[in-house]
Every structure is written in C-alpha cells, then in structure tokens.
Design a protein around this motif. Structure first.
Motif, mmCIF file in Angstrom:
data_model
loop_
_atom_site.group_PDB
_atom_site.id
_atom_site.type_symbol
_atom_site.label_atom_id
_atom_site.label_comp_id
_atom_site.label_asym_id
_atom_site.label_seq_id
_atom_site.Cartn_x
_atom_site.Cartn_y
_atom_site.Cartn_z
ATOM 1 N N VAL A 109 30.018 -8.359 47.380
ATOM 2 C CA VAL A 109 31.728 -7.596 47.603
ATOM 3 C C VAL A 109 31.993 -8.705 47.800
ATOM 4 N N GLY A 110 33.737 -8.685 47.763
ATOM 5 C CA GLY A 110 34.179 -10.125 47.163
ATOM 6 C C GLY A 110 35.370 -10.266 46.450
ATOM 7 N N LEU A 111 35.863 -11.473 46.508
ATOM 8 C CA LEU A 111 36.507 -11.943 45.575
ATOM 9 C C LEU A 111 36.173 -13.229 45.149
ATOM 10 N N THR A 112 35.808 -13.638 43.817
ATOM 11 C CA THR A 112 37.263 -13.202 42.778
ATOM 12 C C THR A 112 35.306 -12.823 42.369
ATOM 13 N N THR A 113 35.712 -11.748 41.298
ATOM 14 C CA THR A 113 34.326 -10.661 40.232
ATOM 15 C C THR A 113 33.705 -11.694 39.826
ATOM 16 N N ASP A 114 35.042 -12.563 38.611
ATOM 17 C CA ASP A 114 34.025 -13.462 37.481
ATOM 18 C C ASP A 114 34.286 -15.194 38.019
ATOM 19 N N HIS A 115 34.339 -15.179 39.452
ATOM 20 C CA HIS A 115 34.039 -16.836 39.714
ATOM 21 C C HIS A 115 33.063 -16.849 40.584
ATOM 22 N N CYS A 116 33.864 -16.651 42.360
ATOM 23 C CA CYS A 116 32.187 -16.669 42.944
ATOM 24 C C CYS A 116 31.554 -15.916 43.304
ATOM 25 N N VAL A 117 31.960 -14.844 42.701
ATOM 26 C CA VAL A 117 31.347 -13.536 43.494
ATOM 27 C C VAL A 117 30.561 -13.172 42.371
#
Length: 183
Positions: A109-117
C-alpha cells in the motif's frame, strides 16, 4: 490465514509531504484510512509490518513533510526503512530482511501508485516475492503530460494498476485482503 501466513504489509511513503496542495488533485482520498484498517488488522494478527520512508536528500535538515502520517505511524519495534530512490529495495536491506523473516508474500500500500509503489511492486516480483497491490489503499495525483494534456489521477492510478495486474502483482482491494486474513 492461508496465503497471508508468510506475508508482510509494506507501507510505502505515507508521508505528510503528500498533503501539500502543490501536488494537485488526487484520487482515493480515503486511501490512508484503508491503509490504517489494514495496518490495524495486520498488527492484530501479529504479522510483519514494514514502513518505507522516502528521504531524497538526507543531508537536508529535517522537515515535517518527511514524517510518516500519524494515521499509520509506526509503533515501537516496527521496522522503518529509509530509501532515497523510487524502489524500496534499492539502498535498503529490505530484501534481506524479508528473506530472513521467511516472508514470501507482500501486501503493498502507499503513495504514489505510479511511482514508488509501482517501482517497488515490479521489483518485488522480479526478486521472486508474491506481491498483492491494494487498489484502494494506494493513490496518485493528476499530471500534465509531456504533450501538455492533463491526465486525471483516477486514470493514471487505473493504468498503473492495469500494467501491474497479473504480471507483477495481484491487484486486490482492502476488503479482499481482509477476507484473505480471515480465511
């Protein structure tokens, strides 16, 4: 608990910095509540929790934007790993820590979907883990493209999930994870 017996909950970059309105409009405004629900159940089940904190430039003085949001703040004894790039596996001991703990499945889970996640999820699969990415406990922001077109946060989020599902992760929602915990 079945498939989640050897699982860790990975909370990526759930930091105050993302509350800054300069980021623009975001999808899943209740993502942190979903993360908190999963975190509560994870703790209740005595499963491994790992918080990932992104600090791009550790030489800069502390700023409250770096802090993990209170709603999912780590408890004493919970692992917090500091990363300096998009992947939670680069420059940290995350892989070793997971392997030593016998973890095979990651609930991300976390922020942001299209970057670090996304980056962490892809790398987790490439390293041989079994990632589950929780669609309603992740979020991203709207962006203006290289060609000047505005892309909505919902569309960016959805396309990131589409590109990960079945190849790099099982995309699931919070209720699905809760059902697996009860199974």
């Amino acid at each position: 608990m079945g498939i989640l017996t050897n699982a860790a909950l990975i909370l990526i970059d759930v930091q105050n910095h993302f509350d800054d309105p300069a980021h623009g409009r975001r999808n899943n405004p209740d993502a942190e509540e979903k993360m908190a629900t999963l975190l509560h159940r994870w703790r209740k089940s005595n499963l491994l929790v790992i918080h990932i904190q992104h600090i791009s430039n550790p030489s800069l003085p502390h700023h409250p934007g770096r802090d993990i949001k209170e709603i999912v703040a780590p408890l004493p004894g919970e692992q917090v790993m500091i990363k300096h790039v998009n992947s939670s596996f680069i420059g940290t001991n995350l892989e070793r820590y997971l392997r030593e703990a016998g973890i095979e499945t990651l609930v991300i889970v976390g922020l942001t979907t299209d970057h670090c996640v996304s980056t962490t999820t892809r790398m987790a699969k490439n390293l041989g883990f079994n990632p589950f990415l929780v669609s309603d406990a992740t979020a991203t922001f709207e962006r203006i493209s290289f060609d000047g077109k505005l892309y909505l946060a919902e569309d960016i989020h959805h396309m990131a999930l589409v590109s990960l599902h079945d190849e790099f992760a099982t995309v699931i929602d919070t209720n699905g994870v809760l059902q697996l915990l009860e199974g």
